[in-house]
Design a protein around this motif. Structure first.
Motif, PDB file in Angstrom:
ATOM      1  N   ASN A   1       0.818  -1.218   0.000  1.00  0.00           N
ATOM      2  CA  ASN A   1       0.000   0.000   0.000  1.00  0.00           C
ATOM      3  C   ASN A   1       0.848   1.263   0.000  1.00  0.00           C
ATOM      4  OD1 ASN A   1      -2.612  -1.050  -0.061  1.00  0.00           O
ATOM      5  ND2 ASN A   1      -2.599  -1.429   2.130  1.00  0.00           N
ATOM      6  N   ALA A   2       1.909   1.256   0.774  1.00  0.00           N
ATOM      7  CA  ALA A   2       2.733   2.463   0.919  1.00  0.00           C
ATOM      8  C   ALA A   2       3.405   2.849  -0.393  1.00  0.00           C
ATOM      9  CB  ALA A   2       3.773   2.255   2.001  1.00  0.00           C
ATOM     10  N   LYS A   3       3.692   1.853  -1.206  1.00  0.00           N
ATOM     11  CA  LYS A   3       4.385   2.115  -2.471  1.00  0.00           C
ATOM     12  C   LYS A   3       3.435   2.098  -3.677  1.00  0.00           C
ATOM     13  CE  LYS A   3       8.780   0.156  -0.859  1.00  0.00           C
ATOM     14  NZ  LYS A   3       9.821  -0.867  -1.112  1.00  0.00           N
ATOM     15  N   ASN A   4       2.152   1.849  -3.422  1.00  0.00           N
ATOM     16  CA  ASN A   4       1.175   1.718  -4.521  1.00  0.00           C
ATOM     17  C   ASN A   4       1.654   0.694  -5.534  1.00  0.00           C
ATOM     18  OD1 ASN A   4      -0.528   3.699  -3.436  1.00  0.00           O
ATOM     19  ND2 ASN A   4       0.701   5.320  -4.371  1.00  0.00           N
ATOM     20  N   ALA A   5       2.192  -0.389  -5.026  1.00  0.00           N
ATOM     21  CA  ALA A   5       2.808  -1.392  -5.885  1.00  0.00           C
ATOM     22  C   ALA A   5       2.119  -2.736  -5.773  1.00  0.00           C
ATOM     23  CB  ALA A   5       4.286  -1.536  -5.534  1.00  0.00           C
ATOM     24  N   LEU A   6       2.090  -3.418  -6.878  1.00  0.00           N
ATOM     25  CA  LEU A   6       1.557  -4.779  -6.975  1.00  0.00           C
ATOM     26  C   LEU A   6       2.675  -5.668  -7.474  1.00  0.00           C
ATOM     27  CD1 LEU A   6      -1.093  -6.539  -6.871  1.00  0.00           C
ATOM     28  CD2 LEU A   6      -1.245  -6.120  -9.335  1.00  0.00           C
ATOM     29  N   TYR A   7       2.752  -6.865  -6.901  1.00  0.00           N
ATOM     30  CA  TYR A   7       3.833  -7.778  -7.270  1.00  0.00           C
ATOM     31  C   TYR A   7       3.278  -9.138  -7.661  1.00  0.00           C
ATOM     32  CZ  TYR A   7       6.408  -4.287  -4.566  1.00  0.00           C
ATOM     33  OH  TYR A   7       6.918  -3.114  -4.086  1.00  0.00           O
ATOM     34  N   LEU A   8       4.062  -9.848  -8.461  1.00  0.00           N
ATOM     35  CA  LEU A   8       3.762 -11.241  -8.773  1.00  0.00           C
ATOM     36  C   LEU A   8       5.074 -12.009  -8.711  1.00  0.00           C
ATOM     37  CD1 LEU A   8       1.516 -13.244  -9.618  1.00  0.00           C
ATOM     38  CD2 LEU A   8       2.306 -12.934 -11.971  1.00  0.00           C
ATOM     39  N   GLU A   9       5.166 -12.834  -7.709  1.00  0.00           N
ATOM     40  CA  GLU A   9       6.344 -13.686  -7.578  1.00  0.00           C
ATOM     41  C   GLU A   9       6.023 -15.026  -8.217  1.00  0.00           C
ATOM     42  OE1 GLU A   9       7.990 -13.773  -3.695  1.00  0.00           O
ATOM     43  OE2 GLU A   9       9.632 -15.093  -4.257  1.00  0.00           O
ATOM     44  N   MET A  10       6.880 -15.426  -9.144  1.00  0.00           N
ATOM     45  CA  MET A  10       6.617 -16.642  -9.922  1.00  0.00           C
ATOM     46  C   MET A  10       7.750 -17.641  -9.688  1.00  0.00           C
ATOM     47  SD  MET A  10       5.318 -14.847 -13.457  1.00  0.00           S
ATOM     48  CE  MET A  10       6.894 -14.044 -13.733  1.00  0.00           C
ATOM     49  N   ASN A  11       7.401 -18.782  -9.176  1.00  0.00           N
ATOM     50  CA  ASN A  11       8.374 -19.841  -8.908  1.00  0.00           C
ATOM     51  C   ASN A  11       8.044 -21.085  -9.723  1.00  0.00           C
ATOM     52  OD1 ASN A  11       9.796 -18.366  -6.824  1.00  0.00           O
ATOM     53  ND2 ASN A  11       8.029 -18.750  -5.512  1.00  0.00           N
ATOM     54  N   ASP A  12       9.035 -21.948  -9.867  1.00  0.00           N
ATOM     55  CA  ASP A  12       8.859 -23.195 -10.611  1.00  0.00           C
ATOM     56  C   ASP A  12       8.202 -22.917 -11.965  1.00  0.00           C
ATOM     57  OD1 ASP A  12       7.014 -26.314 -10.143  1.00  0.00           O
ATOM     58  OD2 ASP A  12       8.914 -25.910 -11.152  1.00  0.00           O
ATOM     59  N   LEU A  13       8.770 -21.982 -12.671  1.00  0.00           N
ATOM     60  CA  LEU A  13       8.197 -21.592 -13.954  1.00  0.00           C
ATOM     61  C   LEU A  13       8.278 -22.711 -14.974  1.00  0.00           C
ATOM     62  CD1 LEU A  13       9.516 -17.951 -13.985  1.00  0.00           C
ATOM     63  CD2 LEU A  13       7.119 -18.603 -14.337  1.00  0.00           C
ATOM     64  N   LYS A  14       7.265 -22.773 -15.814  1.00  0.00           N
ATOM     65  CA  LYS A  14       7.163 -23.790 -16.837  1.00  0.00           C
ATOM     66  C   LYS A  14       7.101 -23.126 -18.221  1.00  0.00           C
ATOM     67  CE  LYS A  14       4.321 -26.478 -13.615  1.00  0.00           C
ATOM     68  NZ  LYS A  14       5.380 -27.439 -13.214  1.00  0.00           N
ATOM     69  N   PRO A  15       7.472 -23.851 -19.265  1.00  0.00           N
ATOM     70  CA  PRO A  15       7.405 -23.257 -20.610  1.00  0.00           C
ATOM     71  C   PRO A  15       6.014 -22.719 -20.945  1.00  0.00           C
ATOM     72  CG  PRO A  15       8.708 -25.250 -20.670  1.00  0.00           C
ATOM     73  CD  PRO A  15       8.136 -25.165 -19.283  1.00  0.00           C
ATOM     74  N   GLU A  16       4.978 -23.339 -20.433  1.00  0.00           N
ATOM     75  CA  GLU A  16       3.617 -22.881 -20.721  1.00  0.00           C
ATOM     76  C   GLU A  16       3.263 -21.578 -20.003  1.00  0.00           C
ATOM     77  OE1 GLU A  16       4.561 -25.921 -19.706  1.00  0.00           O
ATOM     78  OE2 GLU A  16       3.197 -26.747 -18.197  1.00  0.00           O
ATOM     79  N   ASP A  17       4.146 -21.112 -19.123  1.00  0.00           N
ATOM     80  CA  ASP A  17       3.950 -19.800 -18.490  1.00  0.00           C
ATOM     81  C   ASP A  17       4.430 -18.665 -19.392  1.00  0.00           C
ATOM     82  OD1 ASP A  17       4.954 -21.299 -15.397  1.00  0.00           O
ATOM     83  OD2 ASP A  17       2.904 -20.783 -16.012  1.00  0.00           O
ATOM     84  N   THR A  18       5.062 -18.997 -20.489  1.00  0.00           N
ATOM     85  CA  THR A  18       5.555 -17.986 -21.423  1.00  0.00           C
ATOM     86  C   THR A  18       4.400 -17.156 -21.969  1.00  0.00           C
ATOM     87  OG1 THR A  18       7.480 -19.302 -22.053  1.00  0.00           O
ATOM     88  CG2 THR A  18       6.721 -17.621 -23.621  1.00  0.00           C
ATOM     89  N   ALA A  19       4.498 -15.857 -21.784  1.00  0.00           N
ATOM     90  CA  ALA A  19       3.424 -14.951 -22.206  1.00  0.00           C
ATOM     91  C   ALA A  19       3.832 -13.514 -21.916  1.00  0.00           C
ATOM     92  CB  ALA A  19       2.125 -15.265 -21.469  1.00  0.00           C
ATOM     93  N   MET A  20       3.022 -12.593 -22.407  1.00  0.00           N
ATOM     94  CA  MET A  20       3.128 -11.194 -21.987  1.00  0.00           C
ATOM     95  C   MET A  20       2.247 -11.052 -20.758  1.00  0.00           C
ATOM     96  SD  MET A  20       4.579  -8.320 -22.887  1.00  0.00           S
ATOM     97  CE  MET A  20       4.795  -8.230 -24.677  1.00  0.00           C
ATOM     98  N   TYR A  21       2.803 -10.484 -19.716  1.00  0.00           N
ATOM     99  CA  TYR A  21       2.087 -10.320 -18.457  1.00  0.00           C
ATOM    100  C   TYR A  21       1.700  -8.862 -18.255  1.00  0.00           C
ATOM    101  CZ  TYR A  21       3.095 -15.089 -17.016  1.00  0.00           C
ATOM    102  OH  TYR A  21       3.140 -16.462 -16.924  1.00  0.00           O
TER     103      TYR A  21
END
Length: 125
Positions: A74-94
């Protein structure tokens, strides 16, 4: 007009990790929902994870549940997405997105008023 600026992303091998960031130009405390979407070539944009900042409730697409974590500062007005164990099917524009009006499910892209510029995530096998 709220501007969302994304950072992070890149190329990793399968099993690797990446963290995406999205910073809003205005206070996000009054938002209804904040989310991450992705779109692979030839596919529709799909919801990856959503967060309701007023109560902290989070939702995940089944295909990323247990591997991805959405969070908000909230203090930084920031949103995060931590992605672990990535797979080839996760390939995309986010893309990150913010909804200030509500009335839609978190995974419904049409319900969001503001979008980030997108960042590419590429996972090689």
């Amino acid at each position: 007009q709220v501007q969302l600026v994304q950072s992070g992303g890149g190329s990793v091998q399968a099993g690797g990790s990446l963290k995406l960031s999205c910073v809003a130009s205005e206070n996000t405390n009054s938002s209804i929902c904040m989310a991450w979407f992705r779109q692979a070539p030839g596919k529709e944009r799909e919801g990856v994870a959503g967060l309701y900042p007023r109560n902290g409730v989070t939702y995940y697409n089944d295909v990323v549940n247990g591997r991805f974590t959405i969070s908000h500062d909230n203090a930084k007005n920031a949103l995060y997405l931590e992605m672990n164990d990535l797979k080839p099917e996760d390939t995309a524009m986010y893309y990150c997105a913010i909804d200030y009006t509500g009335g839609n499910w978190w995974y419904e892209a049409f319900g969001y008023q503001y979008w980030g510029q997108g960042t590419q995530v590429t996972v090689s096998s």
